[in-house]
Write a protein that holds these residues in place. Structure first.
Motif, PDB file in Angstrom:
ATOM      1  N   ALA B  96       0.919  -0.953   0.030  1.00 38.80           N
ATOM      2  CA  ALA B  96      -0.015   0.021  -0.123  1.00 38.80           C
ATOM      3  C   ALA B  96       0.867   1.184   0.026  1.00 38.80           C
ATOM      4  O   ALA B  96       2.077   1.292   0.365  1.00 38.80           O
ATOM      5  CB  ALA B  96      -0.804  -0.107   1.198  1.00 38.80           C
ATOM      6  N   GLN B  97       0.401   2.180  -0.512  1.00 35.24           N
ATOM      7  CA  GLN B  97       0.973   3.565  -0.509  1.00 35.24           C
ATOM      8  C   GLN B  97       0.248   4.557   0.177  1.00 35.24           C
ATOM      9  O   GLN B  97      -0.905   4.670   0.221  1.00 35.24           O
ATOM     10  CB  GLN B  97       0.891   4.039  -2.124  1.00 35.24           C
ATOM     11  N   ASP B  98       1.066   5.323   0.895  1.00 33.86           N
ATOM     12  CA  ASP B  98       0.407   6.453   1.745  1.00 33.86           C
ATOM     13  C   ASP B  98       0.463   7.583   0.958  1.00 33.86           C
ATOM     14  O   ASP B  98       1.613   8.342   0.914  1.00 33.86           O
ATOM     15  CB  ASP B  98       1.508   6.377   3.018  1.00 33.86           C
ATOM     16  N   PRO B  99      -0.790   8.261   0.563  1.00 32.37           N
ATOM     17  CA  PRO B  99      -0.596   9.371  -0.084  1.00 32.37           C
ATOM     18  C   PRO B  99      -0.141  10.487   0.742  1.00 32.37           C
ATOM     19  O   PRO B  99       0.272  11.630  -0.076  1.00 32.37           O
ATOM     20  CB  PRO B  99      -2.523   9.518  -0.170  1.00 32.37           C
ATOM     21  N   GLY B 100      -0.194  10.687   1.948  1.00 34.34           N
ATOM     22  CA  GLY B 100       0.262  11.582   2.732  1.00 34.34           C
ATOM     23  C   GLY B 100       1.787  11.797   2.638  1.00 34.34           C
ATOM     24  O   GLY B 100       2.350  12.685   2.930  1.00 34.34           O
ATOM     25  N   ARG B 101       2.577  10.759   2.153  1.00 30.81           N
ATOM     26  CA  ARG B 101       3.845  10.709   1.803  1.00 30.81           C
ATOM     27  C   ARG B 101       4.398  10.727   0.439  1.00 30.81           C
ATOM     28  O   ARG B 101       5.530  11.041  -0.105  1.00 30.81           O
ATOM     29  CB  ARG B 101       4.555   9.489   2.384  1.00 30.81           C
ATOM     30  N   LEU B 102       3.251  10.896  -0.262  1.00 31.85           N
ATOM     31  CA  LEU B 102       3.711  10.987  -1.862  1.00 31.85           C
ATOM     32  C   LEU B 102       3.994  12.497  -2.321  1.00 31.85           C
ATOM     33  O   LEU B 102       4.746  12.427  -3.355  1.00 31.85           O
ATOM     34  CB  LEU B 102       2.519  10.429  -2.606  1.00 31.85           C
ATOM     35  N   ALA B 103       3.466  13.341  -1.886  1.00 30.81           N
ATOM     36  CA  ALA B 103       3.545  14.714  -2.461  1.00 30.81           C
ATOM     37  C   ALA B 103       4.995  15.283  -2.518  1.00 30.81           C
ATOM     38  O   ALA B 103       5.562  15.256  -1.602  1.00 30.81           O
ATOM     39  CB  ALA B 103       2.621  15.661  -1.569  1.00 30.81           C
ATOM     40  N   GLY B 104       5.324  15.466  -3.789  1.00 27.88           N
ATOM     41  CA  GLY B 104       6.801  15.748  -4.204  1.00 27.88           C
ATOM     42  C   GLY B 104       7.976  14.884  -3.604  1.00 27.88           C
ATOM     43  O   GLY B 104       8.983  15.278  -3.871  1.00 27.88           O
ATOM     44  N   THR B 105       7.587  13.648  -3.405  1.00 31.65           N
ATOM     45  CA  THR B 105       8.751  12.794  -2.880  1.00 31.65           C
ATOM     46  C   THR B 105       8.439  11.356  -3.778  1.00 31.65           C
ATOM     47  O   THR B 105       8.243  11.343  -4.655  1.00 31.65           O
ATOM     48  CB  THR B 105       8.407  12.589  -1.634  1.00 31.65           C
ATOM     49  N   TYR B 106       8.839  10.322  -3.199  1.00 33.30           N
ATOM     50  CA  TYR B 106       8.816   8.900  -3.738  1.00 33.30           C
ATOM     51  C   TYR B 106       7.510   8.285  -3.496  1.00 33.30           C
ATOM     52  O   TYR B 106       6.877   8.547  -2.787  1.00 33.30           O
ATOM     53  CB  TYR B 106      10.205   8.287  -3.305  1.00 33.30           C
ATOM     54  N   ASN B 107       7.507   7.187  -4.304  1.00 36.76           N
ATOM     55  CA  ASN B 107       6.235   6.383  -4.005  1.00 36.76           C
ATOM     56  C   ASN B 107       6.686   5.022  -3.126  1.00 36.76           C
ATOM     57  O   ASN B 107       6.405   4.083  -3.564  1.00 36.76           O
ATOM     58  CB  ASN B 107       5.896   5.709  -5.685  1.00 36.76           C
ATOM     59  N   GLU B 108       7.126   5.225  -2.158  1.00 38.88           N
ATOM     60  CA  GLU B 108       7.554   4.144  -1.209  1.00 38.88           C
ATOM     61  C   GLU B 108       6.335   3.485  -1.029  1.00 38.88           C
ATOM     62  O   GLU B 108       5.231   3.801  -0.696  1.00 38.88           O
ATOM     63  CB  GLU B 108       8.248   4.539   0.027  1.00 38.88           C
ATOM     64  N   GLN B 109       6.268   2.098  -1.164  1.00 39.47           N
ATOM     65  CA  GLN B 109       5.157   1.058  -0.801  1.00 39.47           C
ATOM     66  C   GLN B 109       5.502   0.527   0.341  1.00 39.47           C
ATOM     67  O   GLN B 109       6.742   0.095   0.865  1.00 39.47           O
ATOM     68  CB  GLN B 109       5.225   0.190  -1.936  1.00 39.47           C
ATOM     69  N   PHE B 110       4.826   0.098   1.146  1.00 35.97           N
ATOM     70  CA  PHE B 110       4.886  -0.570   2.703  1.00 35.97           C
ATOM     71  C   PHE B 110       3.937  -2.158   2.238  1.00 35.97           C
ATOM     72  O   PHE B 110       2.805  -2.149   1.779  1.00 35.97           O
ATOM     73  CB  PHE B 110       4.092   0.018   3.574  1.00 35.97           C
ATOM     74  N   PHE B 111       4.729  -3.161   2.467  1.00 39.94           N
ATOM     75  CA  PHE B 111       4.350  -4.429   2.070  1.00 39.94           C
ATOM     76  C   PHE B 111       4.001  -5.183   3.427  1.00 39.94           C
ATOM     77  O   PHE B 111       4.065  -4.873   4.577  1.00 39.94           O
ATOM     78  CB  PHE B 111       5.667  -5.129   1.461  1.00 39.94           C
ATOM     79  N   GLY B 112       2.810  -5.935   2.990  1.00 40.99           N
ATOM     80  CA  GLY B 112       2.326  -6.873   4.083  1.00 40.99           C
ATOM     81  C   GLY B 112       3.265  -8.170   4.259  1.00 40.99           C
ATOM     82  O   GLY B 112       4.046  -8.297   3.375  1.00 40.99           O
ATOM     83  N   PRO B 113       3.041  -8.873   5.162  1.00 39.34           N
ATOM     84  CA  PRO B 113       3.789 -10.002   5.402  1.00 39.34           C
ATOM     85  C   PRO B 113       3.793 -11.096   4.636  1.00 39.34           C
ATOM     86  O   PRO B 113       4.329 -12.058   4.467  1.00 39.34           O
ATOM     87  CB  PRO B 113       3.287 -10.449   6.749  1.00 39.34           C
ATOM     88  N   GLY B 114       2.681 -11.095   3.761  1.00 35.57           N
ATOM     89  CA  GLY B 114       2.323 -12.104   2.654  1.00 35.57           C
ATOM     90  C   GLY B 114       1.341 -13.057   3.326  1.00 35.57           C
ATOM     91  O   GLY B 114       1.112 -13.373   4.440  1.00 35.57           O
ATOM     92  N   THR B 115       0.756 -13.933   2.359  1.00 34.61           N
ATOM     93  CA  THR B 115       0.060 -15.030   2.557  1.00 34.61           C
ATOM     94  C   THR B 115       0.235 -16.283   1.615  1.00 34.61           C
ATOM     95  O   THR B 115       0.193 -16.104   0.578  1.00 34.61           O
ATOM     96  CB  THR B 115      -1.716 -14.700   2.205  1.00 34.61           C
ATOM     97  N   ARG B 116       0.621 -17.397   2.352  1.00 34.03           N
ATOM     98  CA  ARG B 116       0.966 -18.521   1.693  1.00 34.03           C
ATOM     99  C   ARG B 116      -0.280 -19.538   1.360  1.00 34.03           C
ATOM    100  O   ARG B 116      -0.931 -19.695   2.400  1.00 34.03           O
ATOM    101  CB  ARG B 116       1.992 -19.501   2.684  1.00 34.03           C
ATOM    102  N   LEU B 117      -0.723 -19.427   0.344  1.00 31.28           N
ATOM    103  CA  LEU B 117      -1.605 -20.502  -0.171  1.00 31.28           C
ATOM    104  C   LEU B 117      -1.284 -21.612  -0.880  1.00 31.28           C
ATOM    105  O   LEU B 117      -0.459 -21.725  -1.759  1.00 31.28           O
ATOM    106  CB  LEU B 117      -2.563 -19.507  -1.282  1.00 31.28           C
ATOM    107  N   THR B 118      -1.871 -22.728  -0.519  1.00 31.94           N
ATOM    108  CA  THR B 118      -1.603 -24.101  -0.636  1.00 31.94           C
ATOM    109  C   THR B 118      -2.906 -24.741  -1.159  1.00 31.94           C
ATOM    110  O   THR B 118      -3.743 -24.955  -0.300  1.00 31.94           O
ATOM    111  CB  THR B 118      -0.930 -24.797   0.280  1.00 31.94           C
ATOM    112  N   VAL B 119      -3.054 -25.118  -2.325  1.00 28.95           N
ATOM    113  CA  VAL B 119      -4.280 -25.723  -3.013  1.00 28.95           C
ATOM    114  C   VAL B 119      -4.073 -27.024  -3.037  1.00 28.95           C
ATOM    115  O   VAL B 119      -3.121 -27.624  -3.655  1.00 28.95           O
ATOM    116  CB  VAL B 119      -4.553 -24.863  -4.171  1.00 28.95           C
ATOM    117  N   LEU B 120      -4.689 -28.060  -2.349  1.00 28.58           N
ATOM    118  CA  LEU B 120      -4.338 -29.525  -2.607  1.00 28.58           C
ATOM    119  C   LEU B 120      -5.133 -30.046  -3.607  1.00 28.58           C
ATOM    120  O   LEU B 120      -6.187 -29.361  -4.379  1.00 28.58           O
ATOM    121  CB  LEU B 120      -4.856 -30.324  -1.047  1.00 28.58           C
TER     122      LEU B 120
END
Lengths: 110, 120
Positions: B96-120
């Motif tokens: 996700a990007q924080d719009p409050g941090r975008l103006a005039g700066t960079y598009n740093e993204q903050f990542f979630g920890p991930g979800t491991r999906l296993t389909v049997l």
């Protein structure tokens, strides 16, 4: 979006300085250079970002030459816990999507 | 600040069932979220860009009817893998990007920890 090229893997020993270079020949004027770190089964974590010259924070330095066609991430005195994949990304400001390259798999040995 | 969570962290399901993965920005409002998929020993592959209140934009080759994305609020985006099959087994990561941090700066993204999906 500018394409990036990095070494596939690198090995180092604890306490050494590690430099990972990324090529981005087609970087655009408004592109920033961002580096992320990813451990297995975790989301990427922001390390550092820069536009030109040198940027330093508490974990790394980023060197960007004047032509900005490459950049070098410098990790001082790595430890075993720095073993991870490091991604170099190039993109513009204001909400541009991020495309990940292959990344560099760094393995730090004791 | 700028924390992104995902739920569940892992899920195992039978082939043919649907699975929903949630991505939440905990301390900021995210107008834009991204969904990635990562196979073992490979890089993250962008699947789609999720914009609050509008339809998601899918990358080429990603089936929008199979990977349903809903970004109904500024803090929540969901990815539903419909009729999952073993080849859908992967590590799914949102950012996700924080719009409050975008103006005039960079598009740093903050990542979630991930979800491991296993389909049997």
């Amino acid at each position: 979006l500018a394409k990036t090229t990095q070494p596939i893997s690198m090995d180092s020993y604890e306490g050494q300085e590690v430099n990972i270079t990324c090529s981005h020949n087609n970087i655009a004027t408004n592109d920033y250079i961002t580096w992320y770190q990813q451990f297995p089964s975790q989301g990427p974590r922001f390390i550092i970002q820069g536009y030109k010259t040198k940027v330093t924070n508490e974990v790394a330095s980023l060197f960007i030459p004047a032509d900005r066609k490459s950049s070098t991430l410098s990790l001082p005195r790595v430890s075993l816990s720095d073993t991870a994949v490091y991604y170099c990304l190039v993109g513009g400001t204001g909400g541009f999507k991020t495309i990940f390259g292959a990344g560099t798999r760094l393995f730090v040995k004791a | 600040g700028a924390v992104v969570s995902q739920h569940p962290s892992w899920v195992i399901c039978k082939s043919g069932t649907s699975v929903k993965i949630e991505c939440r920005s905990l301390d900021f409002q995210a107008t834009t979220m991204f969904w990635y998929r990562q196979f073992p020993k490979q890089s993250l592959m962008l699947m789609a860009t999720s914009n609050e209140g509008s339809k998601a934009t899918y990358e080429q080759g990603v089936e929008k009817d199979k990977f349903l994305i809903n970004h109904a609020s500024l803090t929540l985006s969901t990815l539903t893998v419909t009729s999952a099959h073993p080849e859908d087994s992967s590590f799914y990561i949102c950012s996700a990007q924080d719009p409050g941090r975008l103006a005039g700066t960079y598009n740093e993204q903050f990542f979630g920890p991930g979800t491991r999906l296993t389909v049997l």
